[in-house]
Write a protein that holds these residues in place. Structure first.
Motif, PDB file in Angstrom:
ATOM      1  N   ALA A 177       0.825  -1.204   0.000  1.00 25.35           N
ATOM      2  CA  ALA A 177       0.000   0.000   0.000  1.00 25.35           C
ATOM      3  C   ALA A 177       0.864   1.260   0.000  1.00 25.35           C
ATOM      4  CB  ALA A 177      -0.925  -0.007   1.209  1.00 25.35           C
ATOM      5  N   ALA A 178       1.959   1.262   0.771  1.00 25.44           N
ATOM      6  CA  ALA A 178       2.845   2.427   0.821  1.00 25.44           C
ATOM      7  C   ALA A 178       3.517   2.656  -0.526  1.00 25.44           C
ATOM      8  CB  ALA A 178       3.885   2.241   1.914  1.00 25.44           C
ATOM      9  N   ASN A 179       3.935   1.592  -1.186  1.00 22.25           N
ATOM     10  CA  ASN A 179       4.573   1.733  -2.506  1.00 22.25           C
ATOM     11  C   ASN A 179       3.606   2.350  -3.510  1.00 22.25           C
ATOM     12  OD1 ASN A 179       6.978   0.647  -1.611  1.00 22.25           O
ATOM     13  ND2 ASN A 179       6.474  -1.437  -2.245  1.00 22.25           N
ATOM     14  N   LEU A 180       2.357   1.933  -3.449  1.00 23.73           N
ATOM     15  CA  LEU A 180       1.359   2.501  -4.357  1.00 23.73           C
ATOM     16  C   LEU A 180       1.194   3.992  -4.110  1.00 23.73           C
ATOM     17  CD1 LEU A 180      -0.957   2.309  -6.413  1.00 23.73           C
ATOM     18  CD2 LEU A 180      -2.465   1.708  -4.504  1.00 23.73           C
ATOM     19  N   LEU A 181       1.129   4.391  -2.848  1.00 27.95           N
ATOM     20  CA  LEU A 181       0.928   5.804  -2.549  1.00 27.95           C
ATOM     21  C   LEU A 181       2.143   6.645  -2.930  1.00 27.95           C
ATOM     22  CD1 LEU A 181      -0.973   5.732   0.876  1.00 27.95           C
ATOM     23  CD2 LEU A 181      -1.892   6.005  -1.439  1.00 27.95           C
TER      24      LEU A 181
END
Length: 254
Positions: free
Chosen positions: A63-67
């Motif tokens: 999720a952090a990589n996507l953001l």
């Protein structure tokens, strides 16, 4: 109970459309998620001020990589906060990111670590936004939120005093402001091991205290082992550790 530490208010207010913009990215990339902590309480009518935006996900790294690819930046501000309280989350994985407009710190938490399961069977509550093209904002069902907060509080390390206080406050705020929680029948929606907790709150037991926590941990474990039967209230009203004549909280009692 009442807990009023120093406030750190956002520099500018944000609209729901702006605050929850990342939900669309998560939906587009099929990342299950749910809004947590203060934002979830506000959804159910608790008159909170919202601070950092906490979101439960299955995989915080994904999720952090996507953001970050969408313009969010990692925020290394210390110490972390839940609401306006500084807490020690050393034992709890998290990723803190600043929104592209610099208005909202988003904190990603692993759902399993906070006792909530994001499965296909979990019926989240979707609150619509003004932009009709979005899927809405996913909130946990009330019973699921309460169950997770209770379990997190009962299992929280005893030396993490501030986190204990924050979780106890959130549970107390729900009971104080959500009419449905004043009914004994709401227990039917909760996990079996938390139903006596609910009955005791409705019966007027003083919640949020260390004696109450110890008492409820013993009962929870006995229920799980089949060694306890549910009852209207689990303690005598003469028990001064669990029923205080003048009310109030006593989180520091040992």
């Amino acid at each position: 109970m009442e807990f009023i530490p120093d406030y750190h208010l956002p520099t500018q207010p944000t609209t729901a459309e702006t605050r929850y913009r990342l939900c669309q990215d998560f939906f587009d990339h099929q990342i299950p998620h749910a809004i947590w902590f203060e934002d979830a309480l506000v959804h159910y009518g608790v008159p909170n001020v919202v601070f950092d935006l906490y979101i439960l996900v299955e995989d915080i790294d994904r999720a952090a990589n996507l953001l970050t690819q969408a313009g969010w930046t990692l925020d290394m501000k210390k110490p972390p906060r839940i609401g306006n309280a500084e807490v020690d989350l050393v034992d709890f994985p998290q990723r803190r990111l600043m929104s592209p407009d610099g208005q909202t710190i988003t904190v990603l938490l692993p759902a399993a670590g906070w006792k909530f399961h994001l499965t296909s069977e979990t019926r989240l509550i979707y609150a619509p936004l003004e932009n009709k093209s979005t899927h809405g904002v996913p909130f946990p069902p009330l019973a699921g939120l309460l169950d997770a907060l209770i379990e997190s509080w009962l299992d929280c390390p005893s030396d993490d005093a501030m986190l204990l206080i924050v979780l106890a406050c959130q549970i107390s705020y729900l009971y104080a402001h959500v009419p449905g929680l004043k009914q004994r029948s709401f227990a039917d929606q909760m996990k079996y091991e938390h139903r006596q907790f609910h009955f005791d709150v409705v019966a007027g037991m003083e919640t949020g205290t260390l004696p109450f926590r110890r008492h409820q941990r013993v009962i929870r474990d006995a229920l799980l082992q089949g060694e306890y039967e549910l009852r209207e209230c689990s303690a005598s009203r003469d028990d001064k550790d669990l029923f205080f004549p003048l009310g109030g909280s006593d989180l520091k009692r040992s």
